[in-house]
Design a protein around this motif. Structure first.
Motif, short mmCIF file in Angstrom:
data_model
loop_
_atom_site.label_atom_id
_atom_site.label_comp_id
_atom_site.label_asym_id
_atom_site.label_seq_id
_atom_site.Cartn_x
_atom_site.Cartn_y
_atom_site.Cartn_z
N THR A 318 -15.81 0.93 -1.89
CA THR A 318 -15.17 -0.46 -2.26
C THR A 318 -15.98 -1.02 -3.38
O THR A 318 -15.09 -1.55 -4.22
CB THR A 318 -15.53 -1.40 -0.90
N ARG A 321 -14.12 0.66 -6.25
CA ARG A 321 -12.62 0.21 -6.40
C ARG A 321 -12.47 -1.26 -6.83
O ARG A 321 -11.82 -1.49 -7.72
CB ARG A 321 -12.02 0.46 -4.91
N LYS A 337 -10.65 -8.79 -4.41
CA LYS A 337 -10.94 -8.28 -3.03
C LYS A 337 -9.78 -8.37 -2.39
O LYS A 337 -9.41 -7.75 -1.48
CB LYS A 337 -12.19 -9.02 -2.60
N LEU A 340 -7.38 -5.60 -2.99
CA LEU A 340 -7.80 -4.48 -2.21
C LEU A 340 -7.49 -4.44 -0.69
O LEU A 340 -6.80 -3.57 -0.31
CB LEU A 340 -9.33 -4.14 -2.20
N ASP A 344 -4.50 -2.07 1.00
CA ASP A 344 -4.95 -0.91 2.14
C ASP A 344 -3.96 -1.26 3.36
O ASP A 344 -3.76 -0.38 3.97
CB ASP A 344 -6.33 -1.30 2.55
#
Length: 397
Positions: A318, A321, A337, A340, A344
């Motif tokens: 994480t 990424r 954040k 992401l 996901d």
């Protein structure tokens, strides 16, 4: 690169791969030898360490003042770190990957395979009945999982903890050994990558690329395609779909790789149903032509039964990424954040809703590659294994 760790599911071929690599590289191999060194460092009998080896932790052990499992782990940590300092060593199992942390000179491999395939392998190797082999795989899986989670946490079994996760149910141990040997030698000699291979004899080379946001979106597909001589299909697929469906591309972008409800997916004539059908048809057409790298959009699952398709998933921690998304998109950490988490969730739902698949499961792919740890070597690893896969497919054809 001076250390290789091999984490393995029981029956996935870890011991065989380790022996092959040690012979090819001329490196030291430590498997059960680590137990003797751990016992020696803790001044406990070998038999006591053997009893504890990769076993689940009992409640009685957890509440002892001086837990025998803790002494076992301390001994392993000492043995593993000493071996890593010597270098040119292959370490099998026993938490070596996690005991070494983030040393930059290590290559961390994990071998997986469907349990039925692993049971078949152990039946051949040990002469067990299929029932006994399957029961053994199930039991060892359970104890190793409990052992790993107890000492190293739930994250220890995630693909992002390793440089490379190989599904040996799809990729031969020989291909893995050749790839790792080549990568290690190139890294040690600082040699340039070998030239790209031309089309395979089969002439239907197809590579599908599933990726987590920030794990290779910007800089992975183009150099890999150039290395292999493939055409990249990413946004072009969306454009062709829009033309076929007779809808504006902007409208199609709203549902591209997005989750959809049952009513949306199966309502006759709905844009979601038409999108999925057009995507499936286009994917198969591109695969039939061959010489193509398909990015995302369910290519792995549409082409599950394709004889030469090679399936790769890109992952990273994480933290890696997050940093990449902040750099690529010029956004703050809180925005990155959120991106992401949203990406996901959408990709997970898309794969579950349309294919009934877990997009992070390494058994869905030939390779799961950690681009955060491997960096530029990731392209070389994928190219080597893919070339071996296509060469084998051509011979089989």
């Amino acid at each position: 690169m001076n250390v290789i760790t091999i984490t393995r599911e029981y029956g996935a071929g870890g011991a065989e791969l380790a022996r092959t690599l040690a012979q090819a590289l001329g490196w030291e191999l430590l498997d059960r030898e680590l137990l003797h060194q751990a016992a020696e460092s803790q001044q406990v009998p070998d038999a006591e360490v053997e009893r504890l080896d990769e076993r689940a932790i009992t409640m009685a052990d957890r509440f002892q003042l001086h837990s025998p499992h803790q002494k076992y782990l301390d001994g392993l940590r000492h043995a593993v770190q000493q071996a890593a300092e010597r270098g040119r060593v292959i370490l099998v199992g026993r938490g070596a990957r996690h005991l070494l942390g983030d040393r930059p000179d290590c290559l961390h491999l994990r071998l997986v395979a469907p349990r039925t395939r692993r049971a078949e392998r152990m039946t051949r190797l040990e002469g067990w009945s299929p029932e006994v082999a399957l029961a053994r795989c199930t039991e060892v899986d359970r104890t190793r999982r409990q052992f790993t989670r107890y000492f190293f946490g739930d994250a220890a079994i995630q693909s992002s903890q390793y440089d490379l996760v190989v599904n040996t149910g799809r990729v031969s141990l020989g291909a893995v050994a050749d790839t790792v040997t080549g990568v290690v030698r190139d890294a040690m000699m600082a040699a340039s990558c070998p030239s790209a291979a031309g089309p395979s004899e089969a002439g239907k080379r197809v590579l599908t690329l599933s990726r987590e946001l920030g794990a290779g979106d910007q800089g992975f597909a183009p150099p890999l395609a150039e290395r292999l001589g493939l055409n990249v299909c990413d946004r072009e697929m969306l454009e062709q779909q829009a033309i076929r469906l007779g809808v504006p591309e902007a409208e199609l972008e709203k549902i591209d790789e997005q989750p959809a409800g049952i009513f949306q997916r199966f309502r006759p004539g709905s844009i979601h149903q038409r999108y999925f059908q057009a995507l499936e048809q286009l994917t198969h057409e591109l695969a039939e032509r061959g010489e193509v790298l398909l990015v995302g959009r369910g290519g792995c699952w549409f082409l599950r039964e394709h004889p030469t398709a090679f399936h790769v998933h890109l992952t990273a921690t994480t933290a890696v990424r997050l940093r990449r998304v902040m750099e690529y998109r010029w956004v703050r950490e809180d925005v990155a954040k959120k991106s992401l988490a949203q990406s996901d969730a959408q990709r997970r739902s898309f794969c579950e809703n349309y294919f009934g698949a877990d997009w992070t499961d390494p058994l869905e792919y030939h390779l799961t590659v950690n681009t955060g740890r491997l960096g530029p070597l990731a392209v070389d690893v994928v190219a080597r294994v893919a070339q071996r896969h296509w060469s084998t497919s051509a011979l089989a054809g």
